[in-house]
Design an enzyme around this catalytic site. Structure first.
Site, PDB file in Angstrom:
ATOM      1  CG  ASP A  12      50.285  49.246  20.816  1.00 38.72           C
ATOM      2  OD1 ASP A  12      50.615  49.141  22.293  1.00 38.72           O
ATOM      3  OD2 ASP A  12      49.260  49.134  20.468  1.00 38.72           O
TER       4      ASP A  12
ATOM      5  CG  PHE B  63      39.831  54.589  12.745  1.00 41.85           C
ATOM      6  CD1 PHE B  63      38.660  55.587  12.337  1.00 41.85           C
ATOM      7  CD2 PHE B  63      40.846  54.951  13.635  1.00 41.85           C
ATOM      8  CE1 PHE B  63      38.776  56.887  12.924  1.00 41.85           C
ATOM      9  CE2 PHE B  63      41.184  56.231  14.073  1.00 41.85           C
ATOM     10  CZ  PHE B  63      39.927  57.367  13.679  1.00 41.85           C
TER      11      PHE B  63
ATOM     12  CB  THR C 245      34.728  45.449  12.655  1.00 40.33           C
ATOM     13  OG1 THR C 245      34.430  45.198  11.120  1.00 40.33           O
ATOM     14  CG2 THR C 245      33.804  46.236  13.288  1.00 40.33           C
ATOM     15  CB  VAL C 246      38.675  41.770  14.097  1.00 47.18           C
ATOM     16  CG1 VAL C 246      39.285  40.290  13.469  1.00 47.18           C
ATOM     17  CG2 VAL C 246      39.849  42.808  14.105  1.00 47.18           C
TER      18      VAL C 246
ATOM     19  CE  LYS D 134      43.632  46.404  11.620  1.00 49.95           C
ATOM     20  NZ  LYS D 134      45.104  46.677  12.438  1.00 49.95           N
TER      21      LYS D 134
ATOM     22  CB  ILE E 251      35.496  37.831  16.524  1.00 45.55           C
ATOM     23  CG1 ILE E 251      36.731  38.195  15.294  1.00 45.55           C
ATOM     24  CG2 ILE E 251      34.865  36.786  15.770  1.00 45.55           C
ATOM     25  CD1 ILE E 251      37.768  37.274  15.057  1.00 45.55           C
ATOM     26  CB  ALA E 252      37.545  42.322  17.830  1.00 40.26           C
ATOM     27  NE  ARG E 253      30.571  44.986  16.550  1.00 42.20           N
ATOM     28  CZ  ARG E 253      30.035  45.081  15.215  1.00 42.20           C
ATOM     29  NH1 ARG E 253      30.457  45.904  14.474  1.00 42.20           N
ATOM     30  NH2 ARG E 253      29.133  44.108  14.959  1.00 42.20           N
ATOM     31  N   GLY E 254      36.884  48.042  17.037  1.00 44.62           N
ATOM     32  CA  GLY E 254      37.689  49.280  17.186  1.00 44.62           C
ATOM     33  C   GLY E 254      37.095  50.498  16.731  1.00 44.62           C
TER      34      GLY E 254
END
Length: 377
Positions: free
Chosen positions: A219, A85, A87-88, A101, A80-83
């Protein structure tokens, strides 16, 4: 999260947290647990006779850390989300909807040892901060696992095995998505004032709780806040959170996201939990306006103007003075003049929402046309 030092008194300073040592301890524990489990299975296969083990009453042969999950109970679904390092993913753990995560330390040879060590340290730090937190405005931590070979992603065509160096953090699933996405969806029509204050209070109470536990998030931004099915805000992403140092000089360095970072952080000066208060002030403006702070400025321009020219987002004229006052106090250039988060909660609770006061949509004739140029407070 209250961590006692070895003598049993006081809190651990941020500079005394040895992430490498923590990581090595976790690895030793997991390796020992896996070895014992393998030996158990081998012995069971070789000899089916009952084995009598003289363990003390009420003890188990293999003990898990309190934050460890059982990989066999975890079903990982689509991303549902990518970064950068990881993914979620959506998932199910022991029958409960969860977000998973996944952090990939990289196939052997694709990342340097230093990079992998940094990722492992970040993972350990996040688990160490998150797993003891318990508050309705903090995303509930369910568990984690490090270096398990039992992780699989479920697809339409079956299951895909994950490399053994992948680790994962499992938390409650928040179907409302990120607060930032919710604000973007309401960019034109804006939010009712009552909703603005409710969202702001959720975030303020969550941060107040973290600060009471000696944790500085570092953050704070609407992208790191999630909404559950009742539109309650929950603080997420503790990847850069730290126990607050007793000496502010022990907390330095630019950590956070430009546009939300306090002047002292941008300047490389010592800072404390008041950097979160500054970021909250920016989030408060964002929640009210359903807009982005400094949309026309580059990162370098924002950094320079915030530090040297006291640049802040322009507060619309239609914003009630009671709320505008909270924003201004929270993003004061002097950290000592910013309120504590529990004081910010009190100020927000005192605001009367019965007569309205929300941001007026731009296409309404009586709208306040405030977004001509960004100025200081």
């Amino acid at each position: 999260m209250k961590e006692k030092n070895e003598s049993g008194g006081g809190y651990v300073r941020a500079d005394q947290i040895d992430l490498k040592s923590l990581d090595e301890q976790l690895q030793r524990h997991l390796s020992k647990a896996w070895t014992m489990e393998k030996n158990k299975n081998r012995n069971d296969n070789e000899d089916h006779r009952p084995i009598i083990i003289n363990n003390p009453p009420n003890t188990r042969r293999v003990t898990r850390q309190e934050w460890e999950i059982d990989p066999s109970k975890l079903i990982i679904k689509g991303a549902i989300a990518r970064g950068t390092f990881g993914t979620v993913h959506r998932g199910i753990y022991d029958g409960q909807d969860v977000a998973v995560k996944l952090l990939d330390w990289g196939e052997e040879g694709h990342r340097s040892d230093a990079e992998i060590a940094s990722l492992r340290a970040a993972f350990t730090q996040e688990v160490a901060v998150w797993h003891k937190l318990d508050h309705p405005n903090v995303t509930k931590f369910i568990g984690a696992t490090m270096g398990s070979s039992e992780l699989h992603i479920q697809t339409e065509n079956g299951q895909i095995g994950m490399p053994s160096n992948v680790c994962c953090v499992v938390v409650e699933y928040c179907p409302g998505g990120a607060l930032k996405s919710y604000l973007i969806k309401n960019r034109r029509r804006k939010l009712a004032f009552k909703v603005v204050i409710q969202l702001a209070l959720d975030l303020a109470r969550g941060l107040s709780y973290l600060h009471s536990e000696k944790i500085v998030h570092r953050d704070v931004k609407t992208e790191n806040m999630l909404l559950d099915k009742t539109r309650t805000v929950k603080i997420a992403d503790f990847g850069v959170a730290r126990l607050e140092a007793s000496n502010p000089h022990d907390m330095t360095g630019e950590t956070g996201t430009l546009g939300y970072m306090a002047p002292e952080v941008l300047n490389g000066n010592p800072y404390n939990r008041k950097c979160d208060v500054y970021s909250f002030g920016i989030c408060l403006w964002e929640i009210y306006c359903c807009d982005m702070p400094y949309p026309d400025l580059s990162f370098s321009e924002v950094t320079s103007a915030v530090v040297r020219q006291n640049l802040r987002p322009e507060i619309p004229r239609c914003c009630p003075s009671s709320l505008a006052n909270v924003m201004k106090r929270c993003w004061d250039a002097n950290p000592d003049r910013r309120p504590e988060m529990d004081e910010a909660v009190t100020m927000l609770e005192a605001i009367d929402t019965s007569k309205g006061g929300g941001m007026l949509p731009i296409d309404q004739p009586q709208s306040c046309l405030c977004f001509r140029r960004h100025r200081g407070p």
